[in-house]
Enzyme design. Structure first.
Site, PDB file in Angstrom:
ATOM      1  N   ALA A  65       0.748  -1.246  -0.062  1.00  0.00           N
ATOM      2  CA  ALA A  65      -0.008   0.166  -0.213  1.00  0.00           C
ATOM      3  C   ALA A  65       0.895   1.175   0.017  1.00  0.00           C
ATOM      4  O   ALA A  65       2.264   1.003   0.480  1.00  0.00           O
ATOM      5  CB  ALA A  65      -0.839   0.070   1.289  1.00  0.00           C
ATOM      6  N   GLY A 108       0.596  -5.077   1.061  1.00  0.00           N
ATOM      7  CA  GLY A 108      -0.522  -5.124  -0.033  1.00  0.00           C
ATOM      8  C   GLY A 108      -0.415  -6.044  -1.159  1.00  0.00           C
ATOM      9  O   GLY A 108      -1.205  -6.485  -1.910  1.00  0.00           O
ATOM     10  N   GLU A 111      -0.600  -9.332  -0.400  1.00  0.00           N
ATOM     11  CA  GLU A 111      -1.842  -9.768  -0.349  1.00  0.00           C
ATOM     12  C   GLU A 111      -2.714  -9.743  -1.731  1.00  0.00           C
ATOM     13  O   GLU A 111      -3.567 -10.793  -1.768  1.00  0.00           O
ATOM     14  CB  GLU A 111      -2.580  -8.810   0.657  1.00  0.00           C
ATOM     15  CG  GLU A 111      -2.039  -9.120   2.168  1.00  0.00           C
ATOM     16  CD  GLU A 111      -2.294  -7.920   2.935  1.00  0.00           C
ATOM     17  OE1 GLU A 111      -2.219  -6.676   2.619  1.00  0.00           O
ATOM     18  OE2 GLU A 111      -2.476  -8.139   4.200  1.00  0.00           O
ATOM     19  N   GLU A 131       4.721  -4.899   7.103  1.00  0.00           N
ATOM     20  CA  GLU A 131       3.913  -3.932   7.619  1.00  0.00           C
ATOM     21  C   GLU A 131       4.558  -3.722   8.985  1.00  0.00           C
ATOM     22  O   GLU A 131       4.518  -2.632   9.547  1.00  0.00           O
ATOM     23  CB  GLU A 131       2.556  -4.418   7.611  1.00  0.00           C
ATOM     24  CG  GLU A 131       1.892  -4.330   6.438  1.00  0.00           C
ATOM     25  CD  GLU A 131       1.742  -5.561   5.615  1.00  0.00           C
ATOM     26  OE1 GLU A 131       2.806  -6.477   5.659  1.00  0.00           O
ATOM     27  OE2 GLU A 131       1.070  -5.926   4.706  1.00  0.00           O
TER      28      GLU A 131
HETATM   29  N1  CO8 Z   1       4.587   3.281  -0.806  1.00  0.00           N
HETATM   30  C1  CO8 Z   1       4.994   4.321  -1.327  1.00  0.00           C
HETATM   31  N2  CO8 Z   1       6.001   4.680  -1.938  1.00  0.00           N
HETATM   32  C2  CO8 Z   1       6.727   3.609  -2.135  1.00  0.00           C
HETATM   33  C3  CO8 Z   1       6.487   2.397  -1.587  1.00  0.00           C
HETATM   34  C4  CO8 Z   1       5.217   2.122  -0.848  1.00  0.00           C
HETATM   35  N3  CO8 Z   1       4.852   0.856  -0.203  1.00  0.00           N
HETATM   36  N4  CO8 Z   1       7.712   1.386  -2.064  1.00  0.00           N
HETATM   37  C5  CO8 Z   1       8.374   2.220  -2.696  1.00  0.00           C
HETATM   38  N5  CO8 Z   1       7.859   3.218  -2.846  1.00  0.00           N
HETATM   39  C6  CO8 Z   1       8.507   4.373  -3.398  1.00  0.00           C
HETATM   40  C7  CO8 Z   1       9.991   4.938  -2.839  1.00  0.00           C
HETATM   41  O1  CO8 Z   1       9.558   5.814  -1.754  1.00  0.00           O
HETATM   42  C8  CO8 Z   1      10.651   5.523  -3.891  1.00  0.00           C
HETATM   43  O2  CO8 Z   1       9.973   6.854  -4.178  1.00  0.00           O
HETATM   44  P1  CO8 Z   1      11.074   8.063  -4.165  1.00  0.00           P
HETATM   45  O3  CO8 Z   1      12.218   7.848  -5.216  1.00  0.00           O
HETATM   46  O4  CO8 Z   1      10.221   9.157  -4.684  1.00  0.00           O
HETATM   47  O5  CO8 Z   1      11.854   8.183  -3.134  1.00  0.00           O
HETATM   48  C9  CO8 Z   1      10.500   4.494  -5.097  1.00  0.00           C
HETATM   49  O6  CO8 Z   1       9.415   3.925  -4.696  1.00  0.00           O
HETATM   50  C10 CO8 Z   1      11.651   3.584  -5.075  1.00  0.00           C
HETATM   51  O7  CO8 Z   1      11.620   2.925  -4.111  1.00  0.00           O
HETATM   52  P2  CO8 Z   1      13.229   2.550  -3.355  1.00  0.00           P
HETATM   53  O8  CO8 Z   1      14.135   3.968  -3.638  1.00  0.00           O
HETATM   54  O9  CO8 Z   1      12.869   2.388  -1.943  1.00  0.00           O
HETATM   55  O10 CO8 Z   1      13.395   1.377  -4.023  1.00  0.00           O
HETATM   56  P3  CO8 Z   1      14.622   0.343  -3.575  1.00  0.00           P
HETATM   57  O11 CO8 Z   1      14.905  -0.605  -4.820  1.00  0.00           O
HETATM   58  O12 CO8 Z   1      15.647   0.971  -2.738  1.00  0.00           O
HETATM   59  O13 CO8 Z   1      13.904  -0.528  -2.270  1.00  0.00           O
HETATM   60  C11 CO8 Z   1      11.868  -1.705  -1.679  1.00  0.00           C
HETATM   61  C12 CO8 Z   1      12.618  -1.426  -2.777  1.00  0.00           C
HETATM   62  C13 CO8 Z   1      12.843  -2.616  -0.476  1.00  0.00           C
HETATM   63  C14 CO8 Z   1      10.541  -2.583  -2.201  1.00  0.00           C
HETATM   64  C15 CO8 Z   1      11.345  -0.538  -0.659  1.00  0.00           C
HETATM   65  O14 CO8 Z   1      10.951   0.559  -1.500  1.00  0.00           O
HETATM   66  C16 CO8 Z   1      10.539  -0.769   0.332  1.00  0.00           C
HETATM   67  O15 CO8 Z   1      10.840  -1.357   1.439  1.00  0.00           O
HETATM   68  N6  CO8 Z   1       9.160  -0.127   0.098  1.00  0.00           N
HETATM   69  C17 CO8 Z   1       8.196  -0.247   1.206  1.00  0.00           C
HETATM   70  C18 CO8 Z   1       7.727  -1.988   1.320  1.00  0.00           C
HETATM   71  C19 CO8 Z   1       6.678  -1.782   2.407  1.00  0.00           C
HETATM   72  O16 CO8 Z   1       6.946  -1.780   3.485  1.00  0.00           O
HETATM   73  N7  CO8 Z   1       5.358  -2.207   1.977  1.00  0.00           N
HETATM   74  C20 CO8 Z   1       4.340  -2.420   2.916  1.00  0.00           C
HETATM   75  C21 CO8 Z   1       3.538  -1.354   2.860  1.00  0.00           C
HETATM   76  S1  CO8 Z   1       2.252  -1.454   4.106  1.00  0.00           S
HETATM   77  C22 CO8 Z   1       0.968  -2.165   3.295  1.00  0.00           C
HETATM   78  O17 CO8 Z   1       0.876  -2.810   2.061  1.00  0.00           O
HETATM   79  C23 CO8 Z   1      -0.354  -2.320   4.060  1.00  0.00           C
HETATM   80  C24 CO8 Z   1      -1.337  -3.424   3.334  1.00  0.00           C
HETATM   81  C25 CO8 Z   1      -2.445  -2.690   3.279  1.00  0.00           C
HETATM   82  C26 CO8 Z   1      -3.673  -3.307   2.412  1.00  0.00           C
HETATM   83  C27 CO8 Z   1      -3.332  -3.420   0.923  1.00  0.00           C
HETATM   84  C28 CO8 Z   1      -4.620  -3.987   0.143  1.00  0.00           C
HETATM   85  C29 CO8 Z   1      -4.219  -4.721  -1.133  1.00  0.00           C
END
Ligand code: CO8
Length: 257
Positions: A65, A108, A111, A131
């Site tokens: 998400a 998400g 999921e 999460e």
């Molecule tokens: N939300 C918003 N932006 C994101 C997300 C995210 N989940 N993941 C990546 N991005 C963005 C980054 O902020 C970055 O943007 P910017 O260049 O503007 O800073 C861009 O995408 C590229 O990401 P990274 O630079 O971080 O790329 P890396 O290759 O270094 O890392 C990762 C990749 C490991 C995937 C890292 O981006 C990461 O850890 N992302 C978050 C993963 C996460 O925690 N996901 C869980 C989110 S909570 C959730 O999903 C709750 C579920 C709710 C229900 C959903 C129903 C379907």
């Protein structure tokens, strides 16, 4: 409808939906889910579509998400809006849906993949429910579907630590049906979906409903459900066609029922 965050194509009887927010690794926000649900509604209603493929990019199926959108959410707001319930439209699609996962399928995103009927994974796929690192837990079925798919021990470890699972481990524990080289993933997914779409649409939908029933009820009730549905299939033109084609040594020509 003009989509901005997904790409939609049809390949014969297969409907293809690609999540497409590359700048955010396909992070799931309101817009992408609204568009995904609209595309699913259209494919679901289209009698010419027999199977749907959901995929992302090579780097990410979906990285969860959208954290930037969620960070200021409040409890009253999420309660009143019933946050996430509408995100589960995918799990209510009655036609078969195949997930083709390359790269990250996190939170998400994992999921969403698990709401599909089965997952084909690229060798680059990484699954996780991270999460807990954000101070929340999975909220779109992760604690439930992951546990049913991989068992309590793996699901607990993944949800409590947020560690990722690679494609090999995901296949070993039954989270994905098969691993495919990343460059061939989409072609293979479309091929598999084409095979499914070439079968009787009604029988495909009934089969999906019956397999899913095994998660919802006792074995005896599930078997009873299966038996009734199986018996009802002798009312289908596709049953007559399928069995006649076998006897006549030709390919069957299935329709919608
Ligand atoms: N939300 C918003 N932006 C994101 C997300 C995210 N989940 N993941 C990546 N991005 C963005 C980054 O902020 C970055 O943007 P910017 O260049 O503007 O800073 C861009 O995408 C590229 O990401 P990274 O630079 O971080 O790329 P890396 O290759 O270094 O890392 C990762 C990749 C490991 C995937 C890292 O981006 C990461 O850890 N992302 C978050 C993963 C996460 O925690 N996901 C869980 C989110 S909570 C959730 O999903 C709750 C579920 C709710 C229900 C959903 C129903 C379907």
């Amino acid at each position: 409808m003009a989509y901005e965050t997904i790409l939609v194509e049809t390949h014969g009887k297969v409907g293809l939906i690609r999540l497409n927010r590359p700048q955010a690794l396909n992070a799931l926000n309101r817009q992408i889910i609204t568009e995904l649900n609209a595309a699913l509604d259209i494919f679901e209603a289209d009698k010419g579509i027999g199977c749907i493929v959901l995929t992302g990019s090579e780097k990410a199926f979906a990285a969860g998400a959208d954290i930037k959108e969620m960070q200021d959410f409040t409890y009253p707001g999420t309660y009143v809006d019933d946050f996430i319930t509408s995100w589960e439209r995918l799990s209510r699609v009655r036609k078969p849906v195949v997930a083709a996962v390359s790269g990250f399928a996190l939170g998400g995103g994992c999921e969403l993949a698990m709401m599909c009927d089965f997952i084909l994974a690229a060798d680059t796929a990484k699954f996780g429910q991270p999460e807990i690192k954000l101070g929340v837990m999975p909220g779109a079925g992760g604690t439930q579907r992951l546990t049913r798919l991989v068992g309590k021990s793996k699901a607990m470890e993944m949800c409590l630590t947020g560690r990722f699972m690679d494609a090999a481990e995901a296949e070993r524990v039954g989270l994905v049906s098969r691993i495919i080289p990343a460059a061939e993933l989409l072609d293979e997914a479309l091929k598999v979906a084409g095979v499914i779409a070439g079968m009787s649409l009604a029988v495909g939908m009934m089969t999906k409903e019956s397999v899913n029933r095994s998660y919802e009820t006792t074995l005896a009730e599930g078997i009873r459900f299966e038996r009734r549905v199986f018996q009802s299939q002798f009312a289908l033109a596709d049953q007559k066609e399928g069995m006649a084609a076998f006897v006549e040594k030709r390919k069957p020509n299935f329709g919608a029922g």
